[in-house]
Write a protein that holds these residues in place. Structure first.
Motif, PDB file in Angstrom:
ATOM      1  N   GLY A 144       0.919  -1.337  -0.032  1.00  8.13           N
ATOM      2  CA  GLY A 144      -0.133   0.081  -0.115  1.00  8.13           C
ATOM      3  C   GLY A 144       0.660   1.208  -0.066  1.00  8.13           C
ATOM      4  O   GLY A 144       0.331   2.244  -0.411  1.00  8.13           O
ATOM      5  N   LYS A 150      -2.677   2.196  -5.826  1.00  9.56           N
ATOM      6  CA  LYS A 150      -3.798   2.796  -5.159  1.00  9.56           C
ATOM      7  C   LYS A 150      -4.955   1.681  -4.512  1.00  9.56           C
ATOM      8  O   LYS A 150      -5.967   2.224  -3.710  1.00  9.56           O
ATOM      9  CB  LYS A 150      -4.621   3.540  -6.483  1.00  9.56           C
ATOM     10  CG  LYS A 150      -4.006   4.809  -7.064  1.00  9.56           C
ATOM     11  CD  LYS A 150      -4.801   5.230  -7.999  1.00  9.56           C
ATOM     12  CE  LYS A 150      -4.127   6.443  -8.721  1.00  9.56           C
ATOM     13  NZ  LYS A 150      -4.937   7.162  -9.924  1.00  9.56           N
ATOM     14  N   TYR A 151      -4.455   0.555  -4.643  1.00 10.50           N
ATOM     15  CA  TYR A 151      -5.518  -0.551  -4.112  1.00 10.50           C
ATOM     16  C   TYR A 151      -4.912  -1.597  -3.680  1.00 10.50           C
ATOM     17  O   TYR A 151      -4.023  -2.406  -4.569  1.00 10.50           O
ATOM     18  CB  TYR A 151      -6.669  -0.794  -4.890  1.00 10.50           C
ATOM     19  CG  TYR A 151      -7.785  -1.591  -4.292  1.00 10.50           C
ATOM     20  CD1 TYR A 151      -8.412  -1.069  -3.123  1.00 10.50           C
ATOM     21  CD2 TYR A 151      -7.767  -2.811  -4.588  1.00 10.50           C
ATOM     22  CE1 TYR A 151      -9.477  -1.838  -2.640  1.00 10.50           C
ATOM     23  CE2 TYR A 151      -8.718  -3.808  -3.758  1.00 10.50           C
ATOM     24  CZ  TYR A 151      -9.457  -3.108  -2.912  1.00 10.50           C
ATOM     25  OH  TYR A 151     -10.317  -3.936  -2.113  1.00 10.50           O
ATOM     26  N   GLN A 153      -5.854  -5.660  -2.562  1.00 10.57           N
ATOM     27  CA  GLN A 153      -6.937  -6.527  -2.380  1.00 10.57           C
ATOM     28  C   GLN A 153      -6.368  -8.008  -1.802  1.00 10.57           C
ATOM     29  O   GLN A 153      -5.600  -8.664  -2.320  1.00 10.57           O
ATOM     30  CB  GLN A 153      -7.828  -6.867  -3.391  1.00 10.57           C
ATOM     31  CG  GLN A 153      -8.822  -8.021  -3.467  1.00 10.57           C
ATOM     32  CD  GLN A 153      -9.907  -7.484  -2.504  1.00 10.57           C
ATOM     33  OE1 GLN A 153     -10.522  -6.519  -2.645  1.00 10.57           O
ATOM     34  NE2 GLN A 153      -9.925  -8.180  -1.201  1.00 10.57           N
ATOM     35  N   SER A 175      -2.290  -5.998  -5.705  1.00 12.45           N
ATOM     36  CA  SER A 175      -2.206  -4.737  -5.668  1.00 12.45           C
ATOM     37  C   SER A 175      -2.133  -3.907  -6.915  1.00 12.45           C
ATOM     38  O   SER A 175      -1.379  -4.316  -7.902  1.00 12.45           O
ATOM     39  CB  SER A 175      -0.723  -4.359  -4.713  1.00 12.45           C
ATOM     40  OG  SER A 175      -0.948  -5.169  -3.615  1.00 12.45           O
ATOM     41  N   VAL A 179      -8.399   1.668  -8.187  1.00 14.43           N
ATOM     42  CA  VAL A 179      -9.307   0.939  -7.502  1.00 14.43           C
ATOM     43  C   VAL A 179     -10.178   0.037  -8.212  1.00 14.43           C
ATOM     44  O   VAL A 179     -11.014   0.598  -9.068  1.00 14.43           O
ATOM     45  CB  VAL A 179     -10.054   1.928  -6.527  1.00 14.43           C
ATOM     46  CG1 VAL A 179     -10.764   1.232  -5.668  1.00 14.43           C
ATOM     47  CG2 VAL A 179      -8.899   2.918  -5.899  1.00 14.43           C
ATOM     48  N   PRO A 183     -15.007  -2.583  -4.856  1.00 12.35           N
ATOM     49  CA  PRO A 183     -14.414  -1.901  -3.584  1.00 12.35           C
ATOM     50  C   PRO A 183     -14.735  -0.386  -3.827  1.00 12.35           C
ATOM     51  O   PRO A 183     -14.875   0.182  -2.948  1.00 12.35           O
ATOM     52  CB  PRO A 183     -13.130  -2.139  -3.553  1.00 12.35           C
ATOM     53  CG  PRO A 183     -12.544  -2.923  -4.767  1.00 12.35           C
ATOM     54  CD  PRO A 183     -13.746  -3.310  -5.232  1.00 12.35           C
ATOM     55  N   ALA A 184     -14.585   0.158  -5.324  1.00  9.84           N
ATOM     56  CA  ALA A 184     -14.714   1.478  -5.563  1.00  9.84           C
ATOM     57  C   ALA A 184     -16.200   1.871  -5.430  1.00  9.84           C
ATOM     58  O   ALA A 184     -16.608   3.084  -4.704  1.00  9.84           O
ATOM     59  CB  ALA A 184     -14.439   1.857  -7.071  1.00  9.84           C
ATOM     60  N   HIS A 303     -12.335  -6.194   2.598  1.00  6.01           N
ATOM     61  CA  HIS A 303     -12.419  -4.740   2.193  1.00  6.01           C
ATOM     62  C   HIS A 303     -12.078  -3.908   3.256  1.00  6.01           C
ATOM     63  O   HIS A 303     -12.459  -3.880   4.450  1.00  6.01           O
ATOM     64  CB  HIS A 303     -13.810  -4.611   1.801  1.00  6.01           C
ATOM     65  CG  HIS A 303     -14.081  -5.248   0.421  1.00  6.01           C
ATOM     66  ND1 HIS A 303     -15.377  -5.311  -0.280  1.00  6.01           N
ATOM     67  CD2 HIS A 303     -13.464  -5.679  -0.682  1.00  6.01           C
ATOM     68  CE1 HIS A 303     -15.215  -5.799  -1.406  1.00  6.01           C
ATOM     69  NE2 HIS A 303     -14.016  -6.155  -1.755  1.00  6.01           N
ATOM     70  N   SER A 306      -8.387   1.726   0.644  1.00  9.34           N
ATOM     71  CA  SER A 306      -7.717   1.289  -0.544  1.00  9.34           C
ATOM     72  C   SER A 306      -6.236   1.028  -0.075  1.00  9.34           C
ATOM     73  O   SER A 306      -5.758   0.075  -0.523  1.00  9.34           O
ATOM     74  CB  SER A 306      -7.873   2.473  -1.626  1.00  9.34           C
ATOM     75  OG  SER A 306      -9.138   2.525  -1.867  1.00  9.34           O
ATOM     76  N   THR A 307      -5.774   1.963   0.439  1.00 10.35           N
ATOM     77  CA  THR A 307      -4.356   1.820   0.955  1.00 10.35           C
ATOM     78  C   THR A 307      -4.109   2.366   2.408  1.00 10.35           C
ATOM     79  O   THR A 307      -5.112   3.147   2.933  1.00 10.35           O
ATOM     80  CB  THR A 307      -3.235   2.651  -0.013  1.00 10.35           C
ATOM     81  OG1 THR A 307      -3.747   4.011  -0.099  1.00 10.35           O
ATOM     82  CG2 THR A 307      -3.485   1.945  -1.290  1.00 10.35           C
TER      83      THR A 307
END
Length: 378
Positions: A144, A150-151, A153, A175, A179, A183-184, A303, A306-307
């Motif tokens: 992150g 930016k994301y 998971q 990663s 995003v 999740p977004a 979830h 994002s970072t």
């Protein structure tokens, strides 16, 4: 005169406030006979160490790399990563405005949960699950903070019917430089709820950053207050609750989240919260396996922000999406109406929660081993 509505028998729709999507609930269909596909039961036992397994300690992987002789967890970059390190190339010109291309960069990691080939989260000691949690935190922080990411998971696919290519206990982390869609969507819903002064906040419910409303704080607070016989809570402990959400799509879907305070990401968990996190992961996965006396297949994903530190409105939660429906060999398919219109389920979330809640937290294989030992002694 219209009948009085009964959610346990009458078809109805339920809204998922995280995604804005509906699910059609058709409880009367649970009585229909099943003549469709069945799945072969999972193998009852595996080797503790498999010399052919590319995840076991000391073994070579397909690319020739050799695993460490690890004793707890082991992390390596995926040899067949879905995304490649950045920076990504410049986006090409598009032949038409409807045909957009967006280059994506990042990295993919594999996390082996334990050196034993034959174990799963459901059969790990709590201390071993804590090692997994600590490794999740480490990967989340490391990836992150990388430039361009930016994301992050974190997820686990368990079982061949979920596309898992190796039964050795493991998960993955992808990663990315953008995003992803789901999740977004959730983060946008959480942000709207936090920004709306009209969002409901019950007395005693935790609040988000700066005292703002939190959708998942509010939802968890409501669910733990519902009477058990009518509710969707499967199990809870000092900090965490696991429930079949009001809007569940999968038959025995679980939403697992902290309910005592607003937590944005796993790196902000206290030592005690990690211990209770390990406890509830163990209890949920044991109940899953005990439902049909099988190694219960699922996809699980975390979830969160994002970072690290990026989304104050985010509320840490895990989704468990298991496909099994009626037995160890009958699964749910997302087809037809569900692909072309909206998600649909037969078993109500309340009925699913009741079945999971009634199960033992002693793993069925442990019971079988104890019974076999007793017969031997006799």
């Amino acid at each position: 005169m219209a009948e009085e509505f009964d959610p346990s028998t009458h078809p109805h729709r339920r809204l998922n406030p995280l995604t804005g999507e509906h699910v059609l609930v058709s409880p009367h269909r649970t009585k229909r006979p099943w003549l469709g596909q069945t799945e072969a039961p999972s193998a009852p036992s595996l080797l503790k160490y498999d010399p052919q397994c590319y995840l076991c300690p000391g073994n070579s992987r397909s690319g020739g790399q050799k695993n460490e002789n690890y004793v707890n967890t082991f992390v390596f970059e995926n040899d067949f990563a879905a995304v490649l390190p950045g920076p990504p190339p410049t986006a090409p010109s598009v032949p038409h405005p409807l045909l957009q291309t967006e280059p994506v960069a990042g990295g993919c990691d594999v996390l082996c949960f334990h050196p034993r080939h034959d174990l799963t989260l459901a059969r790990l000691e709590l201390s071993d699950i804590e090692h997994v949690i600590n490794e999740w935190v480490s990967i989340y922080l490391r990836r992150g903070k990388q430039e361009g990411i930016k994301y992050v998971q974190i997820f686990e696919n368990k079982g061949a019917i979920m596309g898992c290519s190796n039964p050795h206990p493991h998960g993955q982390t992808w990663s990315l430089s953008e995003v992803p869609t789901l999740p977004a969507t959730e983060l946008a819903s959480l942000a709207r709820y936090a920004a709306d002064p009209a969002s409901p906040v019950a007395e005693g419910a935790p609040r988000g950053a700066d005292g703002k409303p939190c959708l998942l704080c509010e939802y968890a607070h409501f669910e733990i207050g519902v009477a058990e016989a009518e509710g969707r809570v499967v199990v809870k402990n000092e900090h965490w609750v696991a429930l079949v959400p009001w809007w569940a799509t999968w038959p025995f879907e679980i939403l697992l989240l902290p309910y005592h305070r607003h937590i944005t990401s796993i790196d902000t968990l206290s030592a005690n919260e990690k211990k209770t996190f390990a406890d509830i992961l163990s209890r949920v996965t044991k109940r899953y396996d005990n439902l049909f006396s099988t190694s219960f297949a699922y996809s699980m994903g975390i979830h969160q922000s994002s970072t690290p530190g990026s989304n104050d409105e985010a509320h840490l939660h895990l989704h468990f999406a298991p496909p099994l429906l009626r037995s160890a060999t009958v699964r749910k398919f997302l087809v037809g109406f569900e692909l072309m219109a909206e998600a649909q389920r037969d078993l109500t979330p309340e009925q699913a929660a009741g079945r999971l809640r009634a199960l033992s937290e002693v793993h069925y294989l442990d019971v079988l081993e104890q019974e076999a030992a007793a017969r031997t002694e006799a």
